[in-house]
Design an enzyme around this catalytic site. Structure first.
Site, PDB file in Angstrom:
ATOM      1  N   GLU A   1      61.785  36.340  83.365  1.00  0.00           N
ATOM      2  CA  GLU A   1      61.222  35.130  83.967  1.00  0.00           C
ATOM      3  C   GLU A   1      60.764  35.399  85.399  1.00  0.00           C
ATOM      4  O   GLU A   1      59.833  34.750  85.888  1.00  0.00           O
ATOM      5  CB  GLU A   1      62.233  33.989  83.911  1.00  0.00           C
ATOM      6  CG  GLU A   1      62.357  33.417  82.499  1.00  0.00           C
ATOM      7  CD  GLU A   1      63.290  32.233  82.425  1.00  0.00           C
ATOM      8  OE1 GLU A   1      62.822  31.145  82.037  1.00  0.00           O
ATOM      9  OE2 GLU A   1      64.485  32.387  82.727  1.00  0.00           O
TER      10      GLU A   1
ATOM     11  N   ARG B   1      61.694  34.672  99.565  1.00  0.00           N
ATOM     12  CA  ARG B   1      63.021  34.077  99.361  1.00  0.00           C
ATOM     13  C   ARG B   1      63.847  34.737  98.254  1.00  0.00           C
ATOM     14  O   ARG B   1      64.972  35.166  98.459  1.00  0.00           O
ATOM     15  CB  ARG B   1      62.896  32.586  99.029  1.00  0.00           C
ATOM     16  CG  ARG B   1      64.256  31.907  98.807  1.00  0.00           C
ATOM     17  CD  ARG B   1      64.120  30.508  98.210  1.00  0.00           C
ATOM     18  NE  ARG B   1      63.247  29.660  98.980  1.00  0.00           N
ATOM     19  CZ  ARG B   1      63.604  28.994 100.070  1.00  0.00           C
ATOM     20  NH1 ARG B   1      64.836  29.112 100.540  1.00  0.00           N
ATOM     21  NH2 ARG B   1      62.739  28.225 100.696  1.00  0.00           N
TER      22      ARG B   1
ATOM     23  N   GLU C   1      69.949  36.952  85.994  1.00  0.00           N
ATOM     24  CA  GLU C   1      70.024  37.109  84.548  1.00  0.00           C
ATOM     25  C   GLU C   1      68.652  37.429  83.966  1.00  0.00           C
ATOM     26  O   GLU C   1      68.384  38.547  83.552  1.00  0.00           O
ATOM     27  CB  GLU C   1      70.591  35.817  83.944  1.00  0.00           C
ATOM     28  CG  GLU C   1      70.867  35.860  82.458  1.00  0.00           C
ATOM     29  CD  GLU C   1      71.433  34.527  81.994  1.00  0.00           C
ATOM     30  OE1 GLU C   1      72.583  34.495  81.533  1.00  0.00           O
ATOM     31  OE2 GLU C   1      70.718  33.506  82.109  1.00  0.00           O
TER      32      GLU C   1
ATOM     33  N   LYS D   1      69.127  56.254  81.867  1.00  0.00           N
ATOM     34  CA  LYS D   1      70.520  56.620  81.559  1.00  0.00           C
ATOM     35  C   LYS D   1      71.340  56.860  82.827  1.00  0.00           C
ATOM     36  O   LYS D   1      71.986  57.891  83.002  1.00  0.00           O
ATOM     37  CB  LYS D   1      70.568  57.858  80.646  1.00  0.00           C
ATOM     38  CG  LYS D   1      69.767  57.692  79.361  1.00  0.00           C
ATOM     39  CD  LYS D   1      70.197  56.470  78.585  1.00  0.00           C
ATOM     40  CE  LYS D   1      69.364  56.239  77.339  1.00  0.00           C
ATOM     41  NZ  LYS D   1      69.608  54.928  76.711  1.00  0.00           N
TER      42      LYS D   1
ATOM     43  N   ASP E   1      67.403  29.634  91.393  1.00  0.00           N
ATOM     44  CA  ASP E   1      66.372  29.891  90.394  1.00  0.00           C
ATOM     45  C   ASP E   1      64.973  29.383  90.695  1.00  0.00           C
ATOM     46  O   ASP E   1      64.205  29.136  89.769  1.00  0.00           O
ATOM     47  CB  ASP E   1      66.789  29.305  89.049  1.00  0.00           C
ATOM     48  CG  ASP E   1      68.179  29.717  88.643  1.00  0.00           C
ATOM     49  OD1 ASP E   1      68.632  30.784  89.092  1.00  0.00           O
ATOM     50  OD2 ASP E   1      68.821  28.980  87.895  1.00  0.00           O
TER      51      ASP E   1
END
Length: 772
Positions: free
Chosen positions: A532, A504, A528, A576, A451
């Site tokens: 962010e 990275r 996820e 879709k 992260d």
């Protein structure tokens, strides 16, 4: 996102590098080690980092599994990262193939045969024994390990015992091999059916369990073991295997034309045309032709690529977790993607009660004094302070702006300063992995390098706000060099950087970021919080523009537009692509082998939706591109929330549903999202005094956002401008144009509908006119 959390998010900090002088420019600057309290402390402008692991801190517990030939920083957070973190690897998903480095060689299969969906997600097959096939070595039944021998932008070569070298990559149906001291073997789960060729032909077409493969030996080679489950190619030292779309002779013949062109390099080049506000991205393959005269290779394009490309496609397709891969032939392809601009802040557009907004800002300025925490939660605090400071400045609240900016500056400078005895609020450079790790770490940002783009993105955007208001602070001689280190850690645009790998966290071919440093799951890597990531690219665009570094700015724009297309397709499914059996309005987490309605930290649907929206700031306006989808998203959330609450044994079932005016926690995030499609409707559902506020947001930002959009209307993506910092809105028959100028030098900004604005000051210029 990698680790379990009780709050939404994962973030990681990585940045370091040595500067030889303080006068050189951002990304290419060497770093000088000034005289510090110890040689472990490296000075970078006014800041510093350490090369000694702080007491009690953790870092990756192993050295990278690479060959001795590797002399450059190690990529992490990629689809193939488990190869360098493990003795062998977990399952990897270059698509259309699934592969796994194993003690017996490379396991290969086709995940697309398991393509299915249900209300919880979209899934493809995860390989279980028996395999489709394993590529091995005739003279070595098992290998001590598999190591990364080399890599390019979306291909990697794995070395098995320095005797078997196998190359594979995103979009490629081929695995290319070279071998020494033996012959390649192909071991199947059972004896495959040979639909083309025989023991004396260099090319075999085989079928097993409905999957078909082409086995391409060198000219003059022969095959041992036909009719059994193990085939050995007797001949020269090169070969390839291809997953075939079908078992037709003409398909095998077509693939054979390209089978001897081994991909030796894959490279992306992007350019941002300011005049047209378009990003052109070129994907190029370099091949080594062992046989034949055909140029190029075969490659599958993902939906986000062929939607933006004029490249001629064949009729061949594969299924993968992102939808349908469409095959093209050649030496590469090009995409062209519009950039709708970003704004550093939402300007004062009126439409709100000044006394109310001032109260909310003043309350935060007086009471919000976050303490240094881990890199994720410090990052969220920095994001909140940056947005508040910009809002205070925009609305003339000088005292609050001064107080908030001082707090922002103190937090950043604390983390940007290393000392010998310091264990918290500093960065450490880990040389074996080529990364900066911030401490305290969280959610695996230290041991797994998870992260970093999430965590550091908040730091970068916060620094950009200081650069906007205090340009001197952002100079290389002051704190700007430390900000550049963070950018280099998670989004380095330089392939030749001796300290950090290239881009990275960003998967160049799949078009989005990965959160997990190791990617060590049977389902591959995962990501996820797409929003962010966009927060990080917003910060990078602003930082580059405000500090005059166009290379950084343009890299941020490339990342921003590419990730946005991936979000629209693979998280929000606006086109879709997913089967109707997946009844959700979004996949909140994307993996190599699946896309699911889930989070690492909560089972509440509001978190599954909200984690892909926050933090809502001026760079979040991309979320308003598809207003009809927003309504669909929120209708789905309302239904999901009611069902969730009915199943919640701890919830008082007599309470009203947590929807509409009663979203509860994170309701501010949901209402701000709704306002991008229907600001009056969202505003009617707001209680600004009592609404719970998500920890990275503020009551002032919530209040102002709602009123700004109520007056400005919806984001108008039909109009572009010849400057990167702009926004266009439409309400009724009125269109409003916003342009931010980082300089007082006059500039003529032209919009694609002919509207012209001349800027003559630092700040935002606003003009409106009726629609023609």
């Amino acid at each position: 996102m990698m680790q379990m959390r009780f709050q939404p998010q994962v973030v990681n900090f990585c940045m370091v590098f040595l500067f030889a002088t303080l006068s050189v420019l951002m990304l290419t600057s060497p770093i000088a080690c000034a005289q510090n309290e110890s040689p472990d402390i490296v000075s970078v402008g006014a800041g510093s980092y350490t090369t000694k692991l702080p007491t009690g801190a953790k870092e990756p517990g192993t050295l990278p599994f690479v060959t001795e030939a590797v002399k450059k920083p190690i990529p992490t957070n990629d689809w193939w990262s488990s190869l360098v973190f493990s003795k062998f690897s977990n399952q990897m998903f270059p698509h259309p193939l699934g592969v796994q480095a194993h003690e017996k060689g490379l396991r290969i299969y086709y995940p697309g045969v398991g393509y299915t969906a249900n209300p919880e997600g979209i899934f493809t097959a995860v390989m279980q024994a028996p395999d489709d096939l394993v590529i091995g070595h005739s003279a070595q039944l098992t290998f001590p390990d598999a190591r990364a021998e080399s890599w390019s932008d979306w291909f990697v070569t794995a070395a098995f015992g320095n005797k078997l070298f196998l190359t594979f990559g995103h979009g490629s149906p081929f695995v290319y091999g070279t071998i020494t001291d033996g012959d390649p073997t192909f071991t199947f789960a059972s004896a495959p059916t040979v639909f083309s060729g025989d023991a004396k032909s260099p090319v075999l077409g085989v079928t097993l369990g409905g999957r078909s493969y082409g086995l391409f030996g060198a000219a003059g080679c022969t095959w041992e073991g036909t009719g059994t489950s193990k085939l050995t190619c007797k001949g020269k030292s090169y070969f390839s295997v291809a997953l075939l779309p079908d078992n037709k002779q003409e398909t095998l013949a077509f693939f054979a034309k390209y089978a001897y062109n081994h991909v030796t390099d894959s490279k992306v080049v992007w350019s941002y045309d300011e005049k047209t506000s378009r990003v052109t991205t070129k994907y190029a393959f370099t091949v080594k032709a062992y046989e034949g005269a055909t140029l190029g290779t075969l490659f599958g394009l993902y939906p986000h690529q062929y939607q933006r490309s004029a490249t001629k496609l064949t009729d061949y397709t594969y299924q993968c977790t992102r939808g349908t891969l469409k095959v093209a032939a050649g030496e590469g392809f090009t995409t062209v993607t519009p950039f709708q601009g970003v704004l550093p802040l939402l300007p004062d557009f009126g439409g709100y009660e000044k006394a109310t907004l001032k109260k909310f800002i003043d309350t935060d300025a007086a009471t919000y004094k976050p303490e240094l925490a881990d890199t994720y939660w410090t990052g969220k605090a920095l994001g909140k302070l940056a947005t508040l400071a910009a809002l205070a400045e925009a609305t003339g609240n000088t005292a609050a702006n001064t107080a908030l900016r001082a707090r922002l500056q103190a937090l950043l400078e604390d983390y940007f300063t290393a000392k010998d005895a310091k264990t918290k609020g500093l960065f450490y450079y880990n040389k074996p992995w080529g990364t900066l790790i911030g401490y305290p770490a969280s959610y695996g940002s230290d041991e797994a390098l998870n992260d970093h783009h999430f965590h550091y993105g908040y730091f970068i955007r916060a620094a950009a706000e200081l650069a906007r208001q205090e340009p001197e602070w952002a100079s290389q001689a002051q704190w700007g060099a430390m900000v550049n280190l963070l950018i280099r850690d998670c989004a380095n645009p330089e392939r030749s950087d001796p300290l950090f790998p290239f881009l990275r966290n960003f998967d160049i071919y799949e078009g989005h970021t990965w959160a997990d440093g190791k990617g060590d799951f049977a389902d591959g890597n995962n990501n996820e919080s797409s929003s962010e990531a966009m927060n990080a690219w917003t910060g990078m665009i602003l930082w580059g523009e405000l500090t005059g570094d166009k290379k950084l700015r343009d890299t941020g724009i490339y990342l921003y537009v590419t990730e946005k297309d991936a979000i629209d397709n693979y998280w929000f499914d606006v086109n879709k692509l997913y089967p109707k059996a997946f009844t959700r309005s979004l996949a909140s987490m994307v993996w190599g082998a699946k896309a699911v309605f889930a989070t690492w930290f909560s089972g509440d649907p509001i978190h599954m939706h909200g984690i892909n929206l926050l933090p809502l700031q001026s760079g979040s306006l991309y979320l308003g591109t598809h207003p009809a989808y927003i309504s669909e998203n929120l209708a789905s959330l309302a239904t999901e929330r009611i069902a969730h609450d009915k199943k919640d044994a701890k919830r008082d079932q007599s309470l009203p549903p947590r929807t509409g005016k009663n979203w509860g926690g994170w309701g501010d995030v949901i209402l701000m999202y709704q306002a991008l499609a229907d600001a009056p409707g969202a505003l009617a559902n707001c209680n600004f005094e009592t609404q719970e506020i998500e920890s990275g947001n503020s009551r002032a930002n919530f209040y102002y956002w709602m009123h700004f959009l109520s007056k400005a209307g919806q984001v108008d993506t039909s109009i572009s401008a010849d400057t990167p910092l702009y926004g266009v809105f439409k309400k009724g028959n009125q269109r409003t144009y916003f342009v931010y100028s980082a300089t007082a030098q006059p500039r003529r900004v032209t919009f694609s509908d002919g509207k012209v604005i001349v800027t003559r000051k630092v700040g935002i210029v606003t003009e409106s006119r009726p629609l023609k």
